[in-house]
Design a protein around this motif. Structure first.
Motif, PDB file in Angstrom:
ATOM      1  N   ALA A 103      15.173   3.296   0.861  1.00  0.00           N
ATOM      2  CA  ALA A 103      16.344   3.905   0.224  1.00  0.00           C
ATOM      3  C   ALA A 103      16.635   3.231  -1.123  1.00  0.00           C
ATOM      4  N   ALA A 104      16.554   1.910  -1.175  1.00  0.00           N
ATOM      5  CA  ALA A 104      16.862   1.180  -2.402  1.00  0.00           C
ATOM      6  C   ALA A 104      15.881   1.500  -3.526  1.00  0.00           C
ATOM      7  N   ALA A 105      14.658   1.861  -3.142  1.00  0.00           N
ATOM      8  CA  ALA A 105      13.648   2.202  -4.148  1.00  0.00           C
ATOM      9  C   ALA A 105      13.815   3.613  -4.692  1.00  0.00           C
ATOM     10  N   ALA A 124       0.810  -1.218   0.000  1.00  0.00           N
ATOM     11  CA  ALA A 124       0.000   0.000   0.000  1.00  0.00           C
ATOM     12  C   ALA A 124       0.844   1.270   0.000  1.00  0.00           C
ATOM     13  N   GLY A 125       2.154   1.132   0.084  1.00  0.00           N
ATOM     14  CA  GLY A 125       3.033   2.294   0.085  1.00  0.00           C
ATOM     15  C   GLY A 125       3.660   2.539   1.439  1.00  0.00           C
ATOM     16  N   PRO A 126       4.692   3.380   1.484  1.00  0.00           N
ATOM     17  CA  PRO A 126       5.415   3.623   2.733  1.00  0.00           C
ATOM     18  C   PRO A 126       4.545   4.291   3.798  1.00  0.00           C
ATOM     19  N   CYS A 165      15.309   6.142   7.144  1.00  0.00           N
ATOM     20  CA  CYS A 165      14.404   5.253   6.414  1.00  0.00           C
ATOM     21  C   CYS A 165      14.880   3.812   6.445  1.00  0.00           C
ATOM     22  N   SER A 166      14.012   2.936   6.022  1.00  0.00           N
ATOM     23  CA  SER A 166      14.360   1.522   5.867  1.00  0.00           C
ATOM     24  C   SER A 166      15.296   1.351   4.681  1.00  0.00           C
TER      25      SER A 166
END
Length: 271
Positions: free
Chosen positions: A266-268, A164-166, A261-262
């Protein structure tokens, strides 16, 4: 005691020390507050917890400079070259005053200008977090108890991005327009208000994904939780992705704005 900041025995000892500081805090729960010169509130609990921590650090890390909030408020700044202990004896004093439970004890170990280990304790929640060297843990620990009495001690990691998103965490007592705009620009719909350094430990535990701060903050506010978050697979950097620098005596230990952030966030490339 070893001066290796990632020594598990040292970190456990600091966990017990944070618990004892938490007991000192809870002994003043519901007490009155006064105002410091910078306009921020302070209570007897802040001072009581700092006394406990400074006494403990004198035994555990006698040769390491200490940056502590209430000592700094009294004009006592450490002389250091990138190595120090950053202490916030009661982060979230406004939350303590309102008695919502969202306040923490923070002990961060800084070497080479970065936080390498940290202990965060939420006495009203009986919850302790420890992080260093790629391993972060959370556990239940009543105020004043030794870490040997901890229950449900477990390794924690940041989570994958939810379908559903961050989920973003916003400061309960210090909301700001720049942070609101950051979330809006990234289409982050779900936002939850949380006080103190609990925001970063919740991301470390996988209960949320990001929190941002675009106003300057002091190193003692975030060093411990920064270390926990990184050990759990997360990140805390400047908005441009560059590292936060610690031990900045030249600017009275104020930080740059940052995104916490997770690893998945960050990777996204969501930063």
């Amino acid at each position: 005691m070893s001066t290796d900041f990632t020594d598990p025995h040292l970190l456990d000892a600091l966990g017990t020390l944070a618990s004892r500081a938490g007991a000192a805090i809870m002994g003043h729960y519901g007490g009155a507050a006064s105002v410091k010169g910078d306009g921020s509130p302070v209570t007897a609990a802040d001072h009581a917890a700092e006394r406990v921590i400074l006494a403990g650090l004198a035994d555990l890390l006698p040769d390491v400079p200490v940056l502590a909030e209430e000592a700094a408020a009294a004009g006592l700044w450490p002389v250091c070259e990138g190595t120090l202990v950053a202490v916030d004896p009661l982060d979230g004093t406004r939350e303590f005053i309102s008695q919502n439970g969202e306040f923490t004890v923070n002990i961060g170990l800084i070497a080479g200008g970065r936080p390498v280990a940290g202990v965060v304790y939420a006495p009203a929640l009986s919850r302790l977090w420890i992080g260093a060297a790629g391993k972060a843990e959370a556990m239940d620990l009543p105020p004043g108890a030794s870490i040997g009495d901890a229950k449900d001690r477990r390794t924690i990691r940041t989570r994958p991005l939810p379908p559903a998103g961050p989920v973003a965490l916003v400061s309960r007592s210090h909301p700001d327009a720049a942070t609101a705009a950051y979330y809006s620009d990234r289409g982050i719909a779900e936002q939850r208000a949380v006080g103190s350094s609990l925001k970063y430990t919740l991301i470390a535990e996988g209960a949320a994904d990001v929190t941002a701060r675009f106003a300057s903050i002091t190193e003692w506010d975030i060093a411990a939780a920064h270390a926990v978050l990184v050990a759990a697979g997360g990140e805390m950097t400047r908005p441009d992705g560059l590292p936060l620098a610690y031990g900045r005596a030249d600017r009275q230990f104020r930080t740059d704005p940052f995104i916490a952030c997770s690893g998945a966030y960050a990777a996204a490339g969501r930063r």
